[in-house]
Design a protein around this motif. Structure first.
Motif, PDB file in Angstrom:
ATOM      1  N   THR A 135       9.243 -19.176  56.741  1.00 35.94           N
ATOM      2  CA  THR A 135      10.003 -18.043  57.625  1.00 35.94           C
ATOM      3  C   THR A 135       9.333 -16.984  58.362  1.00 35.94           C
ATOM      4  N   ARG A 136       8.610 -16.250  57.302  1.00 41.60           N
ATOM      5  CA  ARG A 136       7.626 -15.240  58.000  1.00 41.60           C
ATOM      6  C   ARG A 136       6.803 -15.705  59.149  1.00 41.60           C
ATOM      7  N   ILE A 137       6.017 -16.696  58.834  1.00 41.35           N
ATOM      8  CA  ILE A 137       5.058 -17.227  59.815  1.00 41.35           C
ATOM      9  C   ILE A 137       5.585 -17.721  60.996  1.00 41.35           C
ATOM     10  N   PHE A 138       7.017 -18.259  60.934  1.00 44.21           N
ATOM     11  CA  PHE A 138       7.806 -18.659  62.328  1.00 44.21           C
ATOM     12  C   PHE A 138       8.286 -17.562  63.022  1.00 44.21           C
ATOM     13  N   LEU A 139       8.694 -16.396  62.502  1.00 43.14           N
ATOM     14  CA  LEU A 139       9.028 -14.992  62.981  1.00 43.14           C
ATOM     15  C   LEU A 139       7.992 -14.705  63.738  1.00 43.14           C
ATOM     16  N   ASP A 140       7.000 -14.708  63.143  1.00 47.45           N
ATOM     17  CA  ASP A 140       5.674 -13.942  63.948  1.00 47.45           C
ATOM     18  C   ASP A 140       5.373 -14.802  65.082  1.00 47.45           C
ATOM     19  N   ALA A 141       5.321 -16.014  64.860  1.00 48.88           N
ATOM     20  CA  ALA A 141       5.216 -16.796  66.032  1.00 48.88           C
ATOM     21  C   ALA A 141       6.136 -16.841  67.177  1.00 48.88           C
ATOM     22  N   LEU A 142       7.287 -16.436  66.909  1.00 45.30           N
ATOM     23  CA  LEU A 142       8.403 -16.430  67.715  1.00 45.30           C
ATOM     24  C   LEU A 142       8.168 -14.862  68.479  1.00 45.30           C
ATOM     25  N   LEU A 143       7.776 -13.924  67.892  1.00 43.11           N
ATOM     26  CA  LEU A 143       7.305 -12.722  68.552  1.00 43.11           C
ATOM     27  C   LEU A 143       6.497 -12.742  69.477  1.00 43.11           C
ATOM     28  N   ASP A 144       5.220 -13.645  69.034  1.00 39.17           N
ATOM     29  CA  ASP A 144       4.422 -13.707  69.776  1.00 39.17           C
ATOM     30  C   ASP A 144       4.465 -14.608  71.148  1.00 39.17           C
ATOM     31  N   GLU A 145       5.376 -15.514  71.009  1.00 37.93           N
ATOM     32  CA  GLU A 145       5.814 -16.545  72.234  1.00 37.93           C
ATOM     33  C   GLU A 145       6.685 -15.860  73.309  1.00 37.93           C
TER      34      GLU A 145
END
Length: 368
Positions: A135-145
């Motif tokens: 969940t945390r990694i996905f949210l960080d990836a969403l921010l970067d994208e």
């Protein structure tokens, strides 16, 4: 009624009201379950849920001095951020990024919700999933994208605008180079030391011949036709005039080249000015795009995901109730509600029993 009967009756009334109040308090605490209003409650048959939070900060300046539609512009700008972050496209991009950077992680469904803090330009992004790490990694990836997506949109818009100007710049540059080549070609013919020296010699010779012609005309004019000296002077005059015509022809040829040189010099100057002006315009456009009036930046990255358990509010104090959950309702909250309403019912029952069942008045002695 005897004293013991009165006490027993009062006790029963108080007990009934106490039990009724306790039951009412328990119903108050469990009413969300009965009414089906408990949201986001984890029951025993549902998996655990973990939440991670991140924040974005955005800003937009008013274009020029016109602020008439500022609110509409702000609403559209903020609405775009909300919809884009929650869009399926962003989730798909984030999923691909997680797979590329963390191939060892197993895919897991993550729900994204975005809200804007009231009275500010801060956006709270909430990710909810069953795996805390994912969940945390996905949210960080969403921010970067999301940031990369906005940058690509900006660059695409900048590219479309610059492309039009660059085409004109290329055209002006070709015109400048063509005129410069023609100028150099003519300049090589007439703008050299040898040519300048030749022109100076011809002009000097022409002036001298013209003076000789004038002198010969003055000498010939008073002479009679039969005068023997007139014929040689006439021949000399004709030779001088012929040489003058030759020099004037040469000078006209050089004058044509000089006129072309002046024309091409002016044309090259104008083409160079047009090219430089357009080139500076392109630089200004790049500066405007680089210092855009709106921005979106990551204020806080994803926090460590923590388990989400529904928290209910106490109906009396408004404080959150924790402890053991029964179908989403805190058992401690049920006990507190039952005790408080039970005590209130007991108090009301006691008052009613005292009002309804009174001890008989003592009768005065007969002698009195």
């Amino acid at each position: 009624m005897s004293t013991s009967s009165r006490i027993l009756t009062r006790f029963l009334i108080t007990l009934v009201f106490a039990l009724g109040g306790a039951g009412f308090g328990v119903m108050q605490q469990t009413s969300p379950i009965i009414a089906g209003k408990v949201e986001e409650v984890r029951s025993l048959d549902k998996p655990q849920q973990f939440r991670s939070m991140a924040k974005l900060v955005a800003g937009r300046e008013v274009a020029g001095n016109d602020s008439s539609n500022w609110r509409e512009q702000q609403a559209d700008f903020y609405g775009t951020i909300l919809e884009t972050c929650e869009s399926a496209e962003m989730k798909s991009r984030a999923l691909e990024r997680v797979r590329a950077l963390n191939p060892d992680l197993k895919d897991s469904d993550v729900d994204i919700r975005v809200s804007q803090s009231k009275g500010s330009s801060i956006f709270n992004i909430l990710a909810t999933g069953t795996d805390p790490k994912y969940t945390r990694i996905f949210l960080d990836a969403l921010l970067d994208e999301f940031i990369a997506f906005r940058q690509s949109i900006r660059e695409a818009a900048q590219g479309r605008v610059l492309q039009q100007f660059l085409q004109e710049v290329v055209t002006k540059q070709k015109d400048m180079e063509t005129s410069e080549a023609a100028l150099e070609k003519v300049r090589a013919k007439v703008d050299t030391p040898s040519v300048k020296a030749e022109l100076e010699r011809l002009v000097t010779r022409l002036n001298s011949l013209r003076n000789q012609r004038d002198d010969l005309r003055l000498k010939i004019k008073p002479l009679e036709a039969a005068d023997a000296t007139k014929a040689p002077l006439q021949s000399q005059l004709e030779a001088t005039e012929s040489e003058i015509q030759g020099i004037e022809t040469d000078l006209k040829r050089y004058e044509s080249d000089l006129a072309e040189l002046r024309t091409l010099t002016e044309k090259h100057r104008l083409n160079t000015m047009a090219y430089e002006k357009l080139f500076h315009e392109v630089e200004k456009i790049q500066v405007v795009f680089n210092s855009a009036s709106d921005y979106v930046a990551i204020q806080e990255r994803a926090t460590p995901a923590s388990e989400h358990v529904a928290v209910l509010q106490d109906p009396f104090t408004g404080a959150a109730s924790g402890g053991v959950k029964l179908g989403g309702v805190a058992v401690s909250g049920i006990v507190i509600g039952g005790v408080i309403f039970g005590l209130a019912g007991a108090f009301i029952g006691l008052l009613l029993s005292l009002l309804l069942i009174r001890a008989p008045r003592p009768q005065a002695p007969a002698a009195l």
